[in-house]
Design a protein around this motif. Structure first.
Motif, mmCIF file in Angstrom:
data_model
loop_
_atom_site.group_PDB
_atom_site.id
_atom_site.type_symbol
_atom_site.label_atom_id
_atom_site.label_comp_id
_atom_site.label_asym_id
_atom_site.label_seq_id
_atom_site.Cartn_x
_atom_site.Cartn_y
_atom_site.Cartn_z
ATOM 1 N N GLY A 606 6.239 64.992 41.897
ATOM 2 C CA GLY A 606 5.271 64.983 42.770
ATOM 3 C C GLY A 606 5.772 64.346 44.042
ATOM 4 N N PRO A 607 4.764 64.440 45.031
ATOM 5 C CA PRO A 607 5.039 63.962 46.420
ATOM 6 C C PRO A 607 5.940 62.401 46.247
ATOM 7 C CG PRO A 607 2.936 64.893 46.396
ATOM 8 C CD PRO A 607 3.428 65.043 44.957
ATOM 9 N N LEU A 608 6.852 62.467 47.219
ATOM 10 C CA LEU A 608 7.628 61.148 47.107
ATOM 11 C C LEU A 608 6.989 59.973 47.689
ATOM 12 C CD1 LEU A 608 9.666 63.228 46.344
ATOM 13 C CD2 LEU A 608 11.542 61.866 47.654
ATOM 14 N N PRO A 609 6.960 58.891 47.157
ATOM 15 C CA PRO A 609 6.442 57.620 48.041
ATOM 16 C C PRO A 609 7.488 57.089 48.759
ATOM 17 C CG PRO A 609 7.146 57.166 45.649
ATOM 18 C CD PRO A 609 7.202 58.513 45.805
ATOM 19 N N GLU A 610 7.112 56.349 49.803
ATOM 20 C CA GLU A 610 8.170 55.818 50.931
ATOM 21 C C GLU A 610 9.287 55.183 50.336
ATOM 22 O OE1 GLU A 610 8.132 52.844 54.805
ATOM 23 O OE2 GLU A 610 6.502 52.698 53.290
ATOM 24 N N GLU A 611 9.223 54.445 49.217
ATOM 25 C CA GLU A 611 10.434 53.851 48.679
ATOM 26 C C GLU A 611 11.386 54.835 48.216
ATOM 27 O OE1 GLU A 611 6.753 51.158 47.341
ATOM 28 O OE2 GLU A 611 7.378 53.132 47.687
ATOM 29 N N VAL A 612 10.952 55.945 47.588
ATOM 30 C CA VAL A 612 11.820 57.190 47.099
ATOM 31 C C VAL A 612 12.565 57.849 48.316
ATOM 32 C CG1 VAL A 612 12.151 59.091 45.677
ATOM 33 C CG2 VAL A 612 10.808 57.177 44.916
ATOM 34 N N GLU A 613 11.731 57.933 49.361
ATOM 35 C CA GLU A 613 12.175 58.635 50.426
ATOM 36 C C GLU A 613 13.440 57.647 51.288
ATOM 37 O OE1 GLU A 613 11.660 61.468 51.707
ATOM 38 O OE2 GLU A 613 9.752 62.189 51.627
ATOM 39 N N LEU A 614 13.090 56.418 51.262
ATOM 40 C CA LEU A 614 14.201 55.257 51.691
ATOM 41 C C LEU A 614 15.287 55.433 50.926
ATOM 42 C CD1 LEU A 614 11.716 52.391 52.615
ATOM 43 C CD2 LEU A 614 12.937 54.138 54.296
ATOM 44 N N LEU A 615 15.188 55.526 49.688
ATOM 45 C CA LEU A 615 16.311 55.726 48.504
ATOM 46 C C LEU A 615 17.206 56.821 48.978
ATOM 47 C CD1 LEU A 615 15.366 54.876 44.948
ATOM 48 C CD2 LEU A 615 17.118 53.647 46.199
ATOM 49 N N LEU A 616 16.562 57.907 49.160
ATOM 50 C CA LEU A 616 17.492 59.010 49.465
ATOM 51 C C LEU A 616 18.184 59.074 50.555
ATOM 52 C CD1 LEU A 616 14.726 61.822 48.116
ATOM 53 C CD2 LEU A 616 17.186 61.988 47.600
ATOM 54 N N ALA A 617 17.363 58.545 51.897
ATOM 55 C CA ALA A 617 18.153 58.337 53.146
ATOM 56 C C ALA A 617 19.268 57.229 53.041
ATOM 57 C CB ALA A 617 17.030 57.666 54.177
ATOM 58 N N THR A 618 19.049 56.052 52.055
ATOM 59 C CA THR A 618 20.346 55.382 52.002
ATOM 60 C C THR A 618 21.198 55.994 51.138
ATOM 61 O OG1 THR A 618 18.689 53.495 51.876
ATOM 62 C CG2 THR A 618 20.880 53.181 51.026
ATOM 63 N N ALA A 619 21.215 56.737 50.354
ATOM 64 C CA ALA A 619 22.375 57.371 49.415
ATOM 65 C C ALA A 619 22.962 58.482 50.508
ATOM 66 C CB ALA A 619 21.539 58.310 48.471
ATOM 67 N N ALA A 620 22.204 59.058 51.271
ATOM 68 C CA ALA A 620 22.785 60.070 52.287
ATOM 69 C C ALA A 620 23.625 59.088 53.411
ATOM 70 C CB ALA A 620 21.697 60.706 52.943
ATOM 71 N N LEU A 621 23.154 57.957 53.752
ATOM 72 C CA LEU A 621 23.934 57.228 54.565
ATOM 73 C C LEU A 621 25.456 56.758 53.877
ATOM 74 C CD1 LEU A 621 21.544 55.021 56.677
ATOM 75 C CD2 LEU A 621 23.251 56.759 57.614
ATOM 76 N N ARG A 622 25.259 56.487 52.551
ATOM 77 C CA ARG A 622 26.284 55.924 51.946
ATOM 78 C C ARG A 622 27.375 57.025 51.646
ATOM 79 N NH1 ARG A 622 23.927 54.505 47.913
ATOM 80 N NH2 ARG A 622 23.602 52.291 48.364
ATOM 81 N N ALA A 623 26.836 58.291 51.333
ATOM 82 C CA ALA A 623 27.885 59.344 51.533
ATOM 83 C C ALA A 623 28.619 59.666 52.627
ATOM 84 C CB ALA A 623 27.099 60.630 50.897
ATOM 85 N N ARG A 624 27.749 59.413 53.834
ATOM 86 C CA ARG A 624 28.260 59.593 55.166
ATOM 87 C C ARG A 624 29.313 58.519 55.415
ATOM 88 N NH1 ARG A 624 24.656 60.435 60.661
ATOM 89 N NH2 ARG A 624 26.223 61.453 61.968
#
Length: 701
Positions: A606-624
């Motif tokens: 289902g639709p992502l809560p803000e906490e999961v959106e932030l987790l995904l953004a953090t994971a993308a930053l770590r990969a970068r």
């Protein structure tokens, strides 16, 4: 109006002259190739896991703590003397599943342990193994084998006789095998496919390709029943194409066997289909170019040595539904090519599986129900000595049904006649030992009852289950245990695995489970304990892959971003699923993979809560950060700090940033600190991205 039906092979439905024709929707092939064969195994509470820095511990669950004023999920691991370790979710790429909680292994200690020394020795050993594999691959690359380029006409005619449309998995496997046959190097390929998924068709295409070039093929099966069935299939499909196909088994008359051996020696026999009799030193081939082995794990050690002699310098093709751990690990490590046929045949249904204590009423109702719908049943016992009692019991419970008995000690002619009767449908119930485990194809058989399943291996049970449900009807497997014999915890888990993994394609999943539980052994030697047992399947596979690639273990960038790092339980209540999602995020190596993962999560939960959106953004930053050579990145309401890896171009890259951010950047020890204010998590992450956008790539002069 009288309806009419006909079978057409069409790409899509159409309307013609007022008639609408419906076509089956094509299967999705899911991209250019098959998925990676060994994805990370799910990590569950109470599993054993290996932390790269601390060793083997037990997973006790997921907890949420406060770090830097923000909630952060941590994995709770228990070590010796009940000491506990809290692993931040972002560091789960340093945690690898060891095995289930019933694995007999001592937990490491957090204090005064010798894990680091053991890990260093293990990495040295794996490095030596990798070098040996590389040398072996180089030797194989230098070895020459016949280039198989069959004439197109006969191959088209043989392929056209296949009564079904090839599945996507079959097409991939056939293409891979044909490419290897044409490479000029000895092929060593494993085709792993669930029972009934079409492994034999891959072998047929390969054998025909070799035979049409004038060279010889040996097809080996573990039992005479399976060899006889392969013989019939090969002869039927290759009839009229100028190829002599003969059997060679231990039960043949001496004169017939002598004639076949003479035909192999003078080259007049193109394809020999048989058992271990083909491995005899009295058998000589005029021009052997391909050895096909069905269910290699069923051959003994002596036979495997003879098989190695026979297959030296020629193409080899192995077929298996449930390869043993060593075979599977060898394929995944690159010792041999591997194709996984993961596309089920059209109309194939999963076999409904039930494990329960034996009850005569259950046995009777299962057999009578199958008879009522016009099908046939198998009743299997583990030993020949068990058959008389089982036969008497079945005859008493279902007196009106036709019953036959089969086992390996029957004379060959008598056993063949029993199997012919079963195939022709004159037998309602076949009472047998596991002799039916591999190969026999009875489309009307849709029920199997297995007595004392605790005495069978996991792969064996799955193979037996695969004997039913091959004709499209819903099939059933009953695993009836002895009520007077309590089952151990490991046995209950094994039977539970069969109940849980009853989906189509489950054989490969069970093989991975078997690999996970038993280990693979020494890939290059005879030691069956192997280094894999020290660290488990996941980490061993990872270490071996890195050693083969010549890469060092990389340290993840350290990120302190001052934003929540948690998956709310209200969004995803199942703890094991939250652990699994954190693992996937921690292993993200390409920032572009974050968006597809986001879509998958939203689709599943289902639709992502803000906490999961932030987790995904953090994971993308770590990969970068990994890609850009950033050792540490911190961000908060007042700014961003950056530490680069110590590389020759580090000073040049730092100087470039200082020029771009004149007046907004200062040096603090080995860090660059940027004065950037932010309100809230989204602005903090945007500031971090802005700094990374300006960072010159690694290697900048």
């Amino acid at each position: 109006m009288t309806p009419a039906a006909l079978v057409l092979r069409v790409a899509a439905g159409f309307t013609f002259d007022g008639v609408t024709v419906l076509a089956q929707r094509p299967r999705t092939e899911g991209g250019a190739g098959p998925a990676a064969p060994l994805a990370p195994v799910d990590l569950s509470c109470d599993d054993l896991a290996v932390h790269l820095d601390y060793g083997i511990g037990a997973v006790r669950g997921l907890d949420t703590v406060e770090a830097g004023g923000q909630p952060e999920d941590v994995l709770v691991m228990e070590y010796a003397r009940e000491n506990r370790l809290l692993v931040p979710a972002a560091d789960l790429d340093r945690v690898w599943r060891y095995g289930s909680s019933d694995a007999r292994v001592a937990l490491d200690g957090l204090k005064g342990g010798n894990w680091i020394a053991r890990r260093a020795e293990l990495e040295r050993e794996i490095g030596r193994t990798a070098k040996s594999l590389v040398r072996q691959a180089k030797r194989r690359a230098r070895t020459k084998a016949p280039v198989i380029a069959p004439p197109a006409g006969p191959m088209r005619r043989m392929a056209a006789r296949f009564p079904y449309e090839e599945t996507a998995g079959q097409r991939r496997a056939i293409s891979a095998v044909m490419d290897e046959l044409a490479s000029g190097r000895p092929m060593d390929h494993l085709v792993c496919a669930d029972v009934g998924y079409g492994k034999t068709e891959v072998a047929l295409r390969a054998a025909a390709a070799v035979a049409f070039t004038g060279r010889q093929v040996a097809v080996l099966a573990p039992t005479s029943v399976l060899a006889r069935q392969h013989l019939e299939v090969f002869r039927r499909r290759l009839a009229g194409l100028g190829l002599r196909i003969e059997p060679l088994t231990g039960g043949m008359a001496a004169s017939a066997a002598k004639t076949v051996r003479e035909g192999l020696a003078d080259g007049s026999v193109a394809i020999a289909v048989g058992t271990h009799a083909l491995l005899s030193k009295t058998v000589r081939f005029a021009d052997l170019a391909l050895v096909v082995v069905d269910e290699e794990q069923r051959f003994g050690t002596v036979q495997k040595r003879a098989l190695a002699r026979l297959s030296a310098g020629v193409h080899c093709l192995a077929l298996s539904a449930t390869p043993v751990p060593r075979t599977l690990q060898g394929a995944l490590a690159g010792l041999r090519g591997v194709s996984v046929i993961d596309t089920p045949p059209v109309r194939r249904r999963p076999v409904r599986t039930r494990a329960a204590p034996y009850d005569p009423s259950v046995l009777r109702s299962a057999l009578m129900r199958e008879k009522a719908r016009g099908g046939q049943s198998f009743c299997v016992a583990p030993r020949i000595a068990d058959l008389p009692a089982l036969e008497a019991e079945v005859r008493a419970l279902v007196p009106g049904l036709s019953i036959a008995v089969a086992h390996g000690r029957l004379p060959v002619a008598e056993l063949d006649q029993v199997m012919v009767d079963v195939a022709e449908g004159t037998v309602d119930v076949l009472v047998s030992t596991p002799i039916i485990e591999t190969g026999i194809d009875i489309p009307r058989a849709n029920t199997i009852v297995i007595r004392r399943p605790d005495l069978f291996g996991l792969g064996q049970l799955h193979q037996l289950r695969g004997r039913v449900g091959r004709g499209g009807a819903q099939a059933y497997a009953y695993l009836l245990t002895d009520p007077d014999t309590p089952l151990g915890e490991r046995t209950e888990r094994r039977l539970g695995s069969l109940e849980a993994i009853e989906s189509l394609g489950g054989g490969f999943a069970l093989s991975l489970l078997d690999l996970d539980q038993r280990g693979a052994g020494d890939l290059l030697g005879t030691d069956q304990s192997g280094h894999l047992r020290l660290v488990g399947t996941e980490l061993y596979q990872h270490l071996l892959a890195r050693a083969l690639a010549g890469a060092e273990m990389d340290d993840a960038p350290e990120l302190r971003l001052g934003v929540p790092q948690t998956i709310p339980a209200a969004y995803l209540p199942e703890e094991d699923l939250r652990i699994g999602l954190h693992r996937r995020l921690s292993r993200l190596r390409d920032e572009t993979a974050a968006e597809p993962l986001r879509e998958e999560i939203e689709d599943r939960f289902g639709p992502l809560p803000e906490e999961v959106e932030l987790l995904l953004a953090t994971a993308a930053l770590r990969a970068r950060c990994r890609r850009l050579g950033v050792a540490a990145l911190a961000a908060g309401p007042s700014g961003v700090s950056l530490t680069l890896n110590d590389t020759p171009c580090r000073a040049v890259r730092e100087a470039a940033l200082e020029r771009l951010w004149t007046g907004q950047v200062r040096r603090t020890d080995d860090r660059l600190v940027f004065a950037l204010s932010a309100e809230g998590p989204s602005e903090i992450l945007n500031n971090a991205r802005t700094v990374l956008d300006q960072l010159p790539p690694v290697g900048t002069a």
